[in-house]
Design a protein around this motif. Structure first.
Motif, PDB file in Angstrom:
ATOM      1  N   UNK A 200       0.854  -1.192   0.000  1.00 37.58           N
ATOM      2  CA  UNK A 200       0.000   0.000   0.000  1.00 37.58           C
ATOM      3  C   UNK A 200       0.888   1.240   0.000  1.00 37.58           C
ATOM      4  N   UNK A 201       0.675   2.117  -0.958  1.00 36.15           N
ATOM      5  CA  UNK A 201       1.482   3.324  -1.069  1.00 36.15           C
ATOM      6  C   UNK A 201       1.120   4.363  -0.027  1.00 36.15           C
ATOM      7  N   UNK A 232       5.517   1.930   0.338  1.00 34.85           N
ATOM      8  CA  UNK A 232       5.690   3.253   0.950  1.00 34.85           C
ATOM      9  C   UNK A 232       7.138   3.740   0.916  1.00 34.85           C
ATOM     10  N   UNK A 233       8.096   2.812   1.037  1.00 37.06           N
ATOM     11  CA  UNK A 233       9.504   3.207   0.941  1.00 37.06           C
ATOM     12  C   UNK A 233       9.836   3.693  -0.469  1.00 37.06           C
ATOM     13  N   UNK A 234       9.406   2.946  -1.471  1.00 37.07           N
ATOM     14  CA  UNK A 234       9.715   3.316  -2.855  1.00 37.07           C
ATOM     15  C   UNK A 234       9.133   4.689  -3.189  1.00 37.07           C
ATOM     16  N   UNK A 235       7.898   4.924  -2.775  1.00 38.73           N
ATOM     17  CA  UNK A 235       7.254   6.193  -3.102  1.00 38.73           C
ATOM     18  C   UNK A 235       7.902   7.344  -2.327  1.00 38.73           C
ATOM     19  N   UNK A 236       8.280   7.098  -1.082  1.00 35.97           N
ATOM     20  CA  UNK A 236       8.946   8.129  -0.293  1.00 35.97           C
ATOM     21  C   UNK A 236      10.290   8.496  -0.912  1.00 35.97           C
ATOM     22  N   UNK A 237      11.053   7.484  -1.340  1.00 37.35           N
ATOM     23  CA  UNK A 237      12.337   7.749  -1.990  1.00 37.35           C
ATOM     24  C   UNK A 237      12.131   8.587  -3.244  1.00 37.35           C
ATOM     25  N   UNK A 238      11.153   8.225  -4.049  1.00 37.29           N
ATOM     26  CA  UNK A 238      10.921   8.951  -5.305  1.00 37.29           C
ATOM     27  C   UNK A 238      10.629  10.426  -5.041  1.00 37.29           C
ATOM     28  N   UNK A 239       9.798  10.709  -4.044  1.00 40.61           N
ATOM     29  CA  UNK A 239       9.415  12.099  -3.767  1.00 40.61           C
ATOM     30  C   UNK A 239      10.509  12.855  -3.020  1.00 40.61           C
ATOM     31  N   UNK A 240      11.184  12.186  -2.092  1.00 43.22           N
ATOM     32  CA  UNK A 240      12.167  12.873  -1.255  1.00 43.22           C
ATOM     33  C   UNK A 240      13.483  13.126  -1.974  1.00 43.22           C
ATOM     34  N   UNK A 291      21.589   8.133   2.870  1.00 43.61           N
ATOM     35  CA  UNK A 291      20.180   8.303   3.223  1.00 43.61           C
ATOM     36  C   UNK A 291      19.535   6.929   3.240  1.00 43.61           C
ATOM     37  N   UNK A 292      18.920   6.571   4.353  1.00 39.73           N
ATOM     38  CA  UNK A 292      18.198   5.314   4.481  1.00 39.73           C
ATOM     39  C   UNK A 292      16.717   5.645   4.652  1.00 39.73           C
ATOM     40  N   UNK A 293      15.882   5.039   3.873  1.00 36.75           N
ATOM     41  CA  UNK A 293      14.435   5.201   3.990  1.00 36.75           C
ATOM     42  C   UNK A 293      13.866   3.872   4.442  1.00 36.75           C
ATOM     43  N   UNK A 294      13.148   3.886   5.548  1.00 35.72           N
ATOM     44  CA  UNK A 294      12.678   2.614   6.068  1.00 35.72           C
ATOM     45  C   UNK A 294      11.573   2.745   7.088  1.00 35.72           C
ATOM     46  N   UNK A 295      11.470   1.702   7.912  1.00 36.35           N
ATOM     47  CA  UNK A 295      10.340   1.522   8.808  1.00 36.35           C
ATOM     48  C   UNK A 295      10.771   1.670  10.261  1.00 36.35           C
TER      49      UNK A 295
END
Length: 350
Positions: A200-201, A232-240, A291-295
Motif C-alpha cells: 500500500x502506497x 511506501x519506501x519506494x514512493x517516499x524515496x521517489x518524492x524525497x 540516506x536510508x528510507x525505512x520503517x
C-alpha cells in the motif's frame, strides 16, 4: 561539506556591535543579521527585566538556528551577559549539527566610558550603569580587544577569527571509516482496505510528508540512498530525492516483515538481520553520507544498538512518519546524533 555555523558578537553598549555585525553580514553572503535589540523591541513592554532579556536572547538563537538550517550564516549581536546560557546554546547548536562561534568585544572601562560619551544623546547610558555592566561582564568564546579600533578593523579581526574556526575548529564530516546516516521514516501509508500493507502506497498526507522531506534531503546531499522494496519506501524515496542525481539501492535487510510465503522470522532474528546490515555500511560506504528510507522496526533496533540496550522493547520508541534520525556508524560503534527530527529542522551534510 562543512557544518553551517552562526557568529555571535557580544559586548557592552557602545562597543560597536551594530556596525560590526552589519559589516560582517555584507562580507559573508549568504548571511543575515539578527539583532537582540530588534527582537526585544518587538515585545511589549520594552524593558530590561530578566524575563524580557532571556526571552529575546533565546528567540535570537532560535532564529539563528532556523537560518542555519536554510543555509544562511547568521550574525547575532547583543550583550548576552550570561555565559552559562551561551555554553548551553553552543551545545544546542552542536546537537543540530551546527556551530556557534562566539566573539566577545573587550574594552577597558575608560575606553567604554569614552565611547559612551560619543554616542547620540538618546542612546547614551548612565555612566554608573556602564560601570556596573563592565564589572559584571565576563568574556566568552574568543575575546577580541577593540581599544582604538574602528568597526571596519574589528570586522576584519572577526573575519580572521572565523577563518581560523573554519580551519582549526573540530573536524567536520565523517572519517574514511565512518558513515553519516540520515534515516528517514517513510510517509504515512494509505489505508490497506484488505491489501497487504507492504504494497500500500502513501496517503495524501504521506506524499506531503515525503515532499517536505525533499528539502532536508537536498541539504544533506546523500552520496547513497538505500531503502527496502516496500511500496511506501519506494514512493517516499521517489518524492524525497526528486531532482537529485542519485539512484536508490534496494536493501532487503531493511524490510519490516518477512515477504509472503517466506519462513517466519523471530523478533530476535529480525533485529540481528538489521544490525548485521548496518554493521556492514562503514566497509561499503566509508566517508560517505547515506540516506536510508525505512520503517520503525529497523530504526528502533538501530537506536537500541546506539544506546547499548539489548531489548526488543526499544522497538516502541517514537519516530513519526516523514521524520529523520541521524547516526554515525563505524566499525564496532553506533552513535545516535539526533532522533525523530522534523524535516524542517534537519541539518545540512557535515
Amino acid at each position: 561539506m562543512g557544518r553551517q555555523f552562526a557568529v555571535l558578537i557580544r559586548g557592552l553598549p557602545g562597543t560597536g556591535k551594530t556596525t560590526t555585525t552589519a559589516l560582517l553580514r555584507d562580507a559573508l553572503p549568504p548571511s543575515v543579521r539578527v539583532s537582540n535589540d530588534s527582537v526585544r523591541y518587538m515585545a511589549h513592554p520594552r524593558d530590561f527585566t530578566a524575563f524580557t532579556l532571556e526571552a529575546s536572547e533565546l528567540a535570537c538563537l532560535d532564529l539563528a538556528l532556523s537560518y542555519c538550517d536554510s543555509g544562511f550564516l547568521p550574525v547575532v549581536d547583543g550583550v548576552f551577559e550570561d555565559v552559562d546560557f551561551l555554553a548551553g546554546q553552543a551545545v544546542r547548536f552542536d546537537r543540530r549539527g551546527h556551530r556557534l562561534v562566539t566573539v566577545s568585544l573587550a574594552a577597558d572601562l575608560e575606553d567604554l566610558l569614552h565611547r559612551n560619551r560619543l554616542r547620540d544623546p538618546f542612546q547614551r547610558m548612565d555612566e554608573d550603569r556602564v560601570r556596573r555592566l563592565h564589572a559584571a561582564f565576563r568574556p566568552a568564546g574568543v575575546s577580541l580587544d577593540i581599544r582604538g579600533k574602528l568597526p571596519e578593523e574589528v570586522c576584519d579581526d572577526v573575519l580572521d577569527v572565523i577563518g581560523r574556526e573554519r580551519t582549526d575548529g573540530p573536524p567536520t564530516g565523517v572519517g574514511d571509516h565512518e558513515v553519516d546516516v540520515l534515516f528517514l521514516r517513510h510517509g504515512e501509508r494509505g489505508r490497506p482496505h484488505g491489501a497487504d500493507p507492504v504494497e500500500v502506497g502513501l496517503s495524501a498526507r504521506g506524499r506531503a510528508e515525503a515532499g517536505v522531506a525533499a528539502a532536508a534531503v537536498r541539504r544533506f546531499a546523500p552520496d547513497v540512498v538505500l531503502s527496502s522494496d516496500s511500496a511506501p519506501d519506494r514512493e517516499t524515496v521517489r518524492l524525497a530525492t526528486a531532482g537529485l542525481d542519485v539512484t536508490a539501492e534496494r536493501a532487503e535487510a531493511l524490510r519490516d516483515r518477512v515477504p509472503p510465503g517466506a519462513p517466519d522470522e523471530s523478533p530476535e532474528a529480525a533485529r540481528d538481520r538489521v544490525w548485521s546490515f548496518f554493521d556492514g555500511l562503514p566497509a561499503r560506504y566509508g566517508g560517505k553520507r547515506v540516506l536510508v528510507v525505512g520503517h520503525a522496526g529497523p530504526h528502533s533496533w538501530l537506536v537500541a544498538r546506539a544506546l547499548g540496550v539489548d531489548r526488543l522493547g526499544v522497538r516502541r520508541v517514537r519516530w513519526d512518519t516523514g521524520c529523520f534520525s541521524r547516526f554515525t556508524l563505524s566499525a564496532g560503534q553506533t552513535r545516535l546524533e539526533a532522533m525523530n527530527v522534523p524535516p524542517d529542522a534537519v541539518v545540512p551534510g557535515r
